[in-house]
Design an enzyme around this catalytic site. Structure first.
Site, PDB file in Angstrom:
ATOM      1  N   ASP A 124      30.350  37.536  51.545  1.00 43.03           N
ATOM      2  CA  ASP A 124      29.960  38.902  51.175  1.00 43.03           C
ATOM      3  C   ASP A 124      28.577  39.309  51.680  1.00 43.03           C
ATOM      4  OD1 ASP A 124      32.254  39.838  49.847  1.00 43.03           O
ATOM      5  OD2 ASP A 124      31.743  38.671  48.069  1.00 43.03           O
ATOM      6  N   ASP A 185      38.779  41.636  53.360  1.00 46.11           N
ATOM      7  CA  ASP A 185      37.464  42.248  53.137  1.00 46.11           C
ATOM      8  C   ASP A 185      36.424  41.725  54.129  1.00 46.11           C
ATOM      9  OD1 ASP A 185      39.199  41.481  51.048  1.00 46.11           O
ATOM     10  OD2 ASP A 185      37.822  42.150  49.513  1.00 46.11           O
TER      11      ASP A 185
HETATM   12  N1  GLY Z   1      36.863  41.735  47.036  1.00 49.98           N
HETATM   13  C1  GLY Z   1      36.300  42.946  47.422  1.00 49.98           C
HETATM   14  C2  GLY Z   1      37.085  44.100  46.972  1.00 49.98           C
HETATM   15  O1  GLY Z   1      37.365  44.190  45.802  1.00 49.98           O
HETATM   16  O2  GLY Z   1      37.437  44.934  47.764  1.00 49.98           O
END
Ligand code: GLY
Length: 401
Positions: A124, A185
């Site tokens: 992230d 993501d």
């Molecule tokens: N895991 C990132 C999102 O909820 O999009």
């Protein structure tokens, strides 16, 4: 004047020009951006304690359906959303030029610096550092911000497994999944690697981003271009093992935000590589998403939830896609450009209506996003990343007018 310019001119006219006395202008971007600015000031006031002091390590994350004030999260290595609020402040500063907002943006950005100085916890880092420091550097050219981005890109690259060819998203879940896991993501985190490779960082960061995008394109999607949330690969051989979901309805379903990350991600990969394979693919993942939208262009949280039309919407996915389409429309042929830009405007019109804006009820910009429905978390809530991509999309639209 080519077709694209004619279309742009016509769209500007339809958005901004005064219409007949009976029909008001459909959509005024500045009205929406001013609304965002007002909500930001409400939030900042809410964040001040009795002495007027803000704890800059406590960052707005969500407002549950039943509440009307922000739930804040401490900036720690495992909180993935704390780059969005500083990013919103930087966008607001870009729009207003207000120095007090710039000051708040700086203060909320600084606590994320530690991410450039510690081993990567997970993938992230792009969300966290490029939304905050990325926008900060874009607007100020402060070399200290640049160093944080470059160091964080190097840190993110340590999660790349050359046997697989992708970045490991969740080191903590390797055992649970039985292999190297990459989530959709993760496509968003590539932008920071591309940027770093072109701004003084190691050129190998570019190769890592391209490798990730290629392998993901090959294995992370079904025949119809809908995506799995998670792809699991053999850590040693790099073979694709299986696809499954984490936040979607089912392993085989199209989780709305996952597909939104794919649309946004491949648009960025095309921008950075100019490789037509990625442009074609960005269109493919977009077209299947657009073909299945409800009438107001804001998706249900998962396109395959059998409880539709009684399932919750996910405004955050609509914001991500609206922003992406405003960029993608600048790369494609005239007819597709018109289709994508019209779709983006339609999304923003819906999101800017009283059905989705929080208005007086809450200090967020938007209502009705879904974070993690299978876990029962952030369902039909205001969520900070919806607001981030909403203001980004509004600014992008403004720049096209
Ligand atoms: N895991 C990132 C999102 O909820 O999009």
């Amino acid at each position: 004047m080519n077709m694209k310019s004619i279309f742009a001119a016509a769209l500007s006219f339809s958005l901004l020009a005064a219409c007949s006395p009976e029909s008001k202008p459909v959509f005024d971007v500045d009205t929406q951006l001013n609304y965002c600015d007002a909500q930001i000031h409400r939030t900042l006031n809410e964040l001040r304690n009795q002495d007027g002091v803000i704890d800059y390590t406590m960052v707005p994350r969500n407002i549950p359906d039943s509440l009307d004030t922000w739930h804040c999260r401490k900036t720690t290595k495992d909180e993935w959303c704390n780059g969005f609020w500083p990013g919103i402040l930087w966008y607001a500063y870009e729009y207003t030029g207000n120095d007090s907002i710039k000051h708040e943006a700086e203060k909320f950005t600084e606590p994320l610096k530690f991410l450039s100085e510690t081993p990567a916890y997970d993938h992230d880092l792009g969300f966290l550092v490029f939304c905050s420091y990325g926008n900060a550097y874009r607007l100020t050219k402060n070399p200290e911000y640049k160093k944080v981005i470059l160091d964080t890109a190097d840190s993110l690259a340590t999660l790349f497994n050359p046997n697989v060819g992708t970045i490991l998203s969740w080191p903590r879940n390797v055992e649970m999944y039985g292999g190297h896991n990459t989530i959709m993501d993760n496509m968003i985190n590539l932008e920071m690697l591309f940027w770093a490779s072109k701004n003084g960082g190691d050129k190998k960061l570019y190769d890592i981003a391209v490798s990730h995008a290629e392998k993901t394109m090959k294995y992370h999607f079904r025949e119809d271009a809908t995506s799995y949330h998670v792809a699991v690969y053999d850590t040693i051989s790099g073979d694709f093992l299986y696809g499954c979901t984490h936040q979607g309805y089912a392993d085989s379903s199209m989780w709305a935000r996952g597909q939104a990350w794919a649309i946004y991600g491949y648009t960025v990969v095309y921008r950075e590589t100019r490789d037509k394979r990625f442009l074609d693919f960005a269109q493919k993942v977009t077209d299947v998403y657009l073909s299945r939208l409800p009438e107001d262009y804001v998706p249900y949280w998962d396109f395959d939830d059998p409880s539709i039309p009684n399932a919750p919407r996910d405004a955050s996915a609509a914001c991500v896609v609206a922003s992406a389409l405003l960029e993608l429309s600048s790369y494609v042929t005239d007819d597709k450009a018109e289709e994508y830009k019209n779709a983006a405007v339609k999304m923003l019109e819906s999101l800017s209506s009283d059905a989705y804006q929080s208005r007086d009820a809450k200090p967020s910009f938007l209502l009705h996003s879904v974070g993690h429905k299978p876990a029962g978390s952030e369902i039909d809530a205001s969520i900070i990343y919806a607001d981030y991509y909403y203001i980004e999309a509004l600014l992008r639209l403004k720049k096209t007018l």
